[in-house]
Design a protein around this motif. Structure first.
Motif, mmCIF file in Angstrom:
data_model
loop_
_atom_site.group_PDB
_atom_site.id
_atom_site.type_symbol
_atom_site.label_atom_id
_atom_site.label_comp_id
_atom_site.label_asym_id
_atom_site.label_seq_id
_atom_site.Cartn_x
_atom_site.Cartn_y
_atom_site.Cartn_z
ATOM 1 N N VAL A 110 36.851 33.863 49.374
ATOM 2 C CA VAL A 110 38.192 34.259 49.817
ATOM 3 C C VAL A 110 38.804 35.264 48.852
ATOM 4 N N ALA B 145 39.061 22.328 58.716
ATOM 5 C CA ALA B 145 38.756 23.624 58.095
ATOM 6 C C ALA B 145 40.042 24.317 57.666
ATOM 7 N N SER C 285 43.284 24.538 54.804
ATOM 8 C CA SER C 285 43.344 24.338 53.355
ATOM 9 C C SER C 285 44.269 23.171 53.001
ATOM 10 N N THR D 270 49.133 28.144 63.520
ATOM 11 C CA THR D 270 49.433 29.362 64.273
ATOM 12 C C THR D 270 48.537 29.376 65.505
ATOM 13 N N GLY E 154 42.068 24.142 62.156
ATOM 14 C CA GLY E 154 42.049 25.353 61.337
ATOM 15 C C GLY E 154 41.395 26.518 62.063
ATOM 16 N N GLY F 88 39.455 31.877 58.187
ATOM 17 C CA GLY F 88 38.075 32.342 58.039
ATOM 18 C C GLY F 88 37.067 31.208 58.211
HETATM 19 P P1 ATR Z 1 39.858 30.001 54.764
HETATM 20 O O1 ATR Z 1 39.068 31.243 54.547
HETATM 21 O O2 ATR Z 1 39.635 28.927 53.739
HETATM 22 O O3 ATR Z 1 39.723 29.496 56.164
HETATM 23 P P2 ATR Z 1 42.417 31.049 55.546
HETATM 24 O O4 ATR Z 1 41.732 32.080 56.385
HETATM 25 O O5 ATR Z 1 43.584 31.435 54.730
HETATM 26 O O6 ATR Z 1 41.390 30.407 54.523
HETATM 27 O O7 ATR Z 1 42.803 29.830 56.520
HETATM 28 C C1 ATR Z 1 43.581 28.733 56.106
HETATM 29 C C2 ATR Z 1 43.728 27.741 57.265
HETATM 30 O O8 ATR Z 1 44.543 26.656 56.816
HETATM 31 C C3 ATR Z 1 44.416 28.320 58.491
HETATM 32 O O9 ATR Z 1 43.963 27.623 59.622
HETATM 33 C C4 ATR Z 1 45.884 27.994 58.193
HETATM 34 O O10 ATR Z 1 46.721 27.957 59.314
HETATM 35 P P3 ATR Z 1 47.437 29.311 59.851
HETATM 36 O O11 ATR Z 1 46.359 30.050 60.590
HETATM 37 O O12 ATR Z 1 48.545 28.844 60.720
HETATM 38 O O13 ATR Z 1 47.912 30.042 58.621
HETATM 39 C C5 ATR Z 1 45.725 26.603 57.623
HETATM 40 N N1 ATR Z 1 46.896 26.249 56.801
HETATM 41 C C6 ATR Z 1 47.187 26.703 55.556
HETATM 42 N N2 ATR Z 1 48.353 26.184 55.119
HETATM 43 C C7 ATR Z 1 48.808 25.386 56.119
HETATM 44 C C8 ATR Z 1 49.973 24.568 56.289
HETATM 45 N N3 ATR Z 1 50.894 24.454 55.310
HETATM 46 N N4 ATR Z 1 50.110 23.900 57.448
HETATM 47 C C9 ATR Z 1 49.185 23.993 58.438
HETATM 48 N N5 ATR Z 1 48.062 24.751 58.341
HETATM 49 C C10 ATR Z 1 47.890 25.434 57.205
#
Ligand code: ATR
Length: 294
Positions: A81, A206, A208, A171, A145, A148
């Motif tokens: 990442v 998946a 975080s 989202t 999730g 990525g």
């Molecule tokens: P990675 O490469 O580890 O998947 P990322 O692309 O930043 O990292 O994805 C993080 C995931 O955790 C996403 O699904 C994110 O949701 P959003 O797409 O809505 O951003 C989710 N995530 C991170 N923080 C969150 C939170 N506080 N509540 C709910 N989902 C969260």
């Protein structure tokens, strides 16, 4: 004295010199990466004069950093990442794995150019098989999730012919996009966005959420009870047991954390670089020692 004994019981690597082959991981943040511990233990176990380093690389410098490693005759790189998607445009050639999943987590420097691979996707199913004794073919899965990691997991599960896949993300539009991509690429897979009513073979986190102790659960238990899932896999491996996994255990689910995924993506990268079978036990022990301290 005890510490000295512990150290000499580890394989000793030859001193670094001009012939030492180098690999590295680039990421941001990179501070907690356990990959150097895993790969250096593997190099030592096989008696290879190789070393693995970790570098904090800002995305705006990624192209230069890849070119720099190539110029200095590195054997390969791992990317984490936030570099995996960006790197797709920065290599000379994409291996089938990187083309298929649209992300690069491993680079091999060849005389003829820079080749991008993806070892993450296969590591997911391999860890599910080993750690949960779960074959995803024909399984019903809820995936939390759509970042990525979520996207790669969703595509891999669809490619392996899960019977049914439910996607949930904070989202929702990102889950919708992945669902559309899967409908086009894998029309036989039943896919929907939102929580299922029925019982499932697997719940896979998946997101975080769970990395920090005060994080909320990624699962809305009002919408889906853990009693509806046979097994729960959390891609997070630090802490070893997230709140989600603890609750899943209490609900009687089989559980596993993401250490196996980290191990297998690393093992496949090791094999791509060195052409030698990865010493999986050595790598697993090095990860456990580095991450959990035992
Ligand atoms: P990675 O490469 O580890 O998947 P990322 O692309 O930043 O990292 O994805 C993080 C995931 O955790 C996403 O699904 C994110 O949701 P959003 O797409 O809505 O951003 C989710 N995530 C991170 N923080 C969150 C939170 N506080 N509540 C709910 N989902 C969260």
């Amino acid at each position: 004295m005890a510490e000295y004994k512990l150290r000499v019981s580890q394989p000793v690597q030859a001193a670094i010199n001009a012939a030492t082959r180098l690999c590295a991981v680039y990421g941001s943040p990179i501070g907690h990466s356990a990959s150097p511990a895993m790969h250096n233990a593997a190099f030592a176990a096989l008696g290879l004069d190789w070393r693995y380093l970790a570098f904090e690389v800002d995305p705006k410098n990624l192209r230069t950093a890849i070119a720099g490693a190539r110029a200095m005759n590195f054997a390969g790189l791992n990317l984490t990442v936030p570099h995996k998607l960006l790197a797709v445009e920065m290599v000379d050639e994409l291996d089938g794995s990187a083309k298929k999943w649209g992300a690069v987590n491993t680079i091999k420097f060849q005389p003829e150019g820079v080749i991008g691979f993806n070892t993450d996707a296969d590591a997911i199913t391999q860890s599910l098989r080993e750690d949960l004794k779960l074959e995803v073919r024909g399984a019903k899965v809820l995936l939390l999730g759509a970042g990525g990691a979520g996207r790669t997991a969703a595509l891999k599960l669809a490619a392996e012919n899960v019977a049914e896949l439910f996607l949930v993300n904070r989202t929702q539009s990102k889950a919708d996009e992945i669902a559309t991509e899967i409908k086009t690429q894998f029309p036989s897979v039943k896919i929907s966005v939102g929580y299922p009513k029925e019982n499932l073979d697997l719940l896979l986190n998946a997101t975080s959420l769970g990395l920090k102790v005060d994080d909320a659960s990624p699962l809305d238990e009002k919408q889906f009870s853990l009693k509806q899932a046979r097994a729960v896999y959390d891609m997070i491996y630090r802490p070893a047991e997230t709140k989600l996994l603890a609750a899943a255990k209490t609900a009687g689910c089989k559980t596993a954390n993401g250490l196996g995924m980290l191990l297998h993506q690393g093992a496949k990268a090791f094999e791509i670089w060195t052409g030698k079978p990865a010493p999986l036990d050595v790598m697993r022990r090095a990860l456990e020692q580095n991450i959990y301290g035992h």
